[in-house]
Design a protein around this motif. Structure first.
Motif, short mmCIF file in Angstrom:
data_model
loop_
_atom_site.label_atom_id
_atom_site.label_comp_id
_atom_site.label_asym_id
_atom_site.label_seq_id
_atom_site.Cartn_x
_atom_site.Cartn_y
_atom_site.Cartn_z
N SER A 56 0.77 -1.34 -0.27
CA SER A 56 0.33 0.39 -0.47
C SER A 56 0.88 1.39 -0.17
O SER A 56 1.92 0.63 0.20
N CYS A 57 0.27 2.30 -0.14
CA CYS A 57 0.66 3.36 0.24
C CYS A 57 0.89 3.67 1.31
O CYS A 57 0.11 3.05 2.06
N LEU A 58 1.82 5.20 1.57
CA LEU A 58 1.87 5.33 3.57
C LEU A 58 0.40 5.50 3.80
O LEU A 58 0.35 5.29 4.60
N CYS A 59 -0.68 6.67 3.29
CA CYS A 59 -1.97 6.95 3.60
C CYS A 59 -2.98 5.13 3.66
O CYS A 59 -3.69 5.34 4.21
N GLY A 60 -2.70 4.43 2.11
CA GLY A 60 -3.84 3.24 2.84
C GLY A 60 -4.75 3.11 1.78
O GLY A 60 -6.07 2.38 1.20
N ALA A 61 -5.23 4.80 1.41
CA ALA A 61 -5.89 5.03 0.21
C ALA A 61 -5.41 3.64 -1.03
O ALA A 61 -6.95 3.46 -1.78
N VAL A 62 -3.93 3.61 -1.58
CA VAL A 62 -3.99 2.81 -2.81
C VAL A 62 -3.08 1.45 -2.08
O VAL A 62 -2.32 1.52 -1.52
N LYS A 69 14.76 11.10 -8.78
CA LYS A 69 13.91 13.09 -8.03
C LYS A 69 12.31 11.92 -7.87
O LYS A 69 11.33 12.72 -6.96
N GLN A 70 11.95 11.01 -8.31
CA GLN A 70 10.66 10.40 -8.30
C GLN A 70 10.92 10.02 -6.60
O GLN A 70 9.74 10.98 -6.27
N SER A 71 12.06 9.39 -5.94
CA SER A 71 11.35 8.35 -4.95
C SER A 71 12.29 9.32 -3.82
O SER A 71 12.26 9.16 -2.52
N VAL A 120 -0.98 -8.47 -10.94
CA VAL A 120 -1.29 -7.48 -9.57
C VAL A 120 -2.72 -7.15 -9.16
O VAL A 120 -3.57 -7.28 -10.64
N THR A 121 -3.67 -6.38 -8.37
CA THR A 121 -4.66 -5.88 -8.21
C THR A 121 -4.74 -5.35 -7.72
O THR A 121 -3.49 -4.50 -6.20
N VAL A 122 -4.98 -3.79 -7.72
CA VAL A 122 -4.75 -2.29 -7.18
C VAL A 122 -6.53 -1.92 -6.59
O VAL A 122 -7.29 -2.36 -7.28
N THR A 123 -6.48 -1.53 -5.70
CA THR A 123 -7.63 -0.96 -5.19
C THR A 123 -7.18 0.24 -4.40
O THR A 123 -5.60 1.00 -4.04
N GLY A 124 -8.48 1.10 -5.05
CA GLY A 124 -8.19 2.76 -4.22
C GLY A 124 -7.39 3.41 -5.59
O GLY A 124 -7.06 4.32 -5.52
N GLY A 125 -8.21 2.77 -6.96
CA GLY A 125 -8.06 3.14 -8.35
C GLY A 125 -8.43 4.93 -8.09
O GLY A 125 -7.38 5.33 -9.10
N ASP A 126 -9.35 5.66 -7.34
CA ASP A 126 -9.09 6.54 -6.95
C ASP A 126 -8.69 7.83 -7.03
O ASP A 126 -8.26 9.09 -7.07
N ALA A 127 -7.03 7.25 -6.11
CA ALA A 127 -6.40 7.40 -5.79
C ALA A 127 -4.91 7.68 -6.14
O ALA A 127 -4.69 8.54 -6.05
N LEU A 128 -4.91 6.47 -7.33
CA LEU A 128 -3.70 6.75 -7.97
C LEU A 128 -3.75 7.68 -9.52
O LEU A 128 -4.78 7.94 -10.04
N ARG A 129 -2.56 8.14 -8.86
CA ARG A 129 -2.06 9.34 -10.14
C ARG A 129 -0.95 8.56 -10.75
O ARG A 129 -0.32 8.06 -10.49
N TRP A 130 -1.26 9.15 -12.36
CA TRP A 130 -0.34 8.63 -13.17
C TRP A 130 1.08 9.77 -13.63
O TRP A 130 -0.50 10.52 -14.00
N TYR A 131 1.58 9.61 -13.26
CA TYR A 131 2.60 10.90 -14.61
C TYR A 131 3.27 10.29 -14.95
O TYR A 131 4.14 9.28 -15.17
N PRO A 132 3.14 11.00 -16.64
CA PRO A 132 4.09 10.32 -18.05
C PRO A 132 5.24 10.71 -18.00
O PRO A 132 5.66 11.94 -18.40
N SER A 133 6.08 10.53 -16.98
CA SER A 133 7.75 11.19 -17.33
C SER A 133 8.33 11.07 -18.70
O SER A 133 9.97 11.25 -18.53
N CYS A 150 -0.97 11.41 -0.54
CA CYS A 150 0.04 11.31 0.11
C CYS A 150 1.27 11.39 -0.55
O CYS A 150 2.53 11.60 -0.16
N GLY A 151 1.34 11.26 -1.80
CA GLY A 151 2.18 11.16 -2.71
C GLY A 151 2.90 9.95 -3.30
O GLY A 151 4.52 9.84 -3.19
N SER A 152 2.95 8.42 -2.47
CA SER A 152 3.81 7.49 -2.55
C SER A 152 4.02 6.73 -3.72
O SER A 152 3.63 7.19 -4.60
N SER A 153 5.43 6.98 -3.70
CA SER A 153 5.91 6.20 -5.04
C SER A 153 5.03 5.11 -4.99
O SER A 153 6.22 4.17 -4.38
#
Length: 125
Positions: A5-11, A32-34, A48-61, A73-76
């Motif tokens: 999970s991420c730090l806050c548990g949303a994802v 820079k990302q991490s 892979v199964t992901v839950t909390g997809g509404d909090a998941l963001r994608w950045y096209p680097s 929470c910004g967790s990579s």
């Protein structure tokens, strides 16, 4: 089964099966990302199964890669190449023991000048 999970548990995510040995990437973008080097394991997307997809963001680097993180929470969390059937998952995001060990340092030519690599793992430029 491996969970994380991420730090806050949303994802949250689960991975079916064993985790391949991770790479430790020292490239400028991963640093820079991490905030430092980025250790990740490459797993098939189908495992892979992901839950909390509404909090998941994608950045096209780049045109070839996108990076997934928690929008709260910004967790990579993820590093995903386009046109591939796998995703890299950040080792630090796993909540359970991973039962794997790092296999290689990559892009060491771009590593930060503030640290030395002190293990005997192979190093790729």
């Amino acid at each position: 089964m491996h969970a994380g999970s991420c730090l806050c548990g949303a994802v949250t995510f689960t991975v079916e099966g064993n985790l391949p040995p991770p790479d430790i990437c020292h490239c400028r973008k991963c640093r820079k990302q991490s905030g430092h080097c980025f250790a990740s394991t490459d797993v098939p997307k189908a495992a892979v199964t992901v839950t909390g997809g509404d909090a998941l963001r994608w950045y096209p680097s780049s045109d070839k890669v996108r990076r997934g993180f928690c929008g709260n929470c910004g967790s990579s969390l993820f590093w995903e190449p386009a046109h591939r059937d796998w995703t890299a998952i950040a080792m630090g995001a796993f909540d359970t023991p991973t039962h794997t060990r790092a296999r290689v340092h990559i892009f060491v030519g771009e590593k930060g000048d503030y640290y030395e690599i002190g293990d005997a793992l192979p190093q790729d430029a």
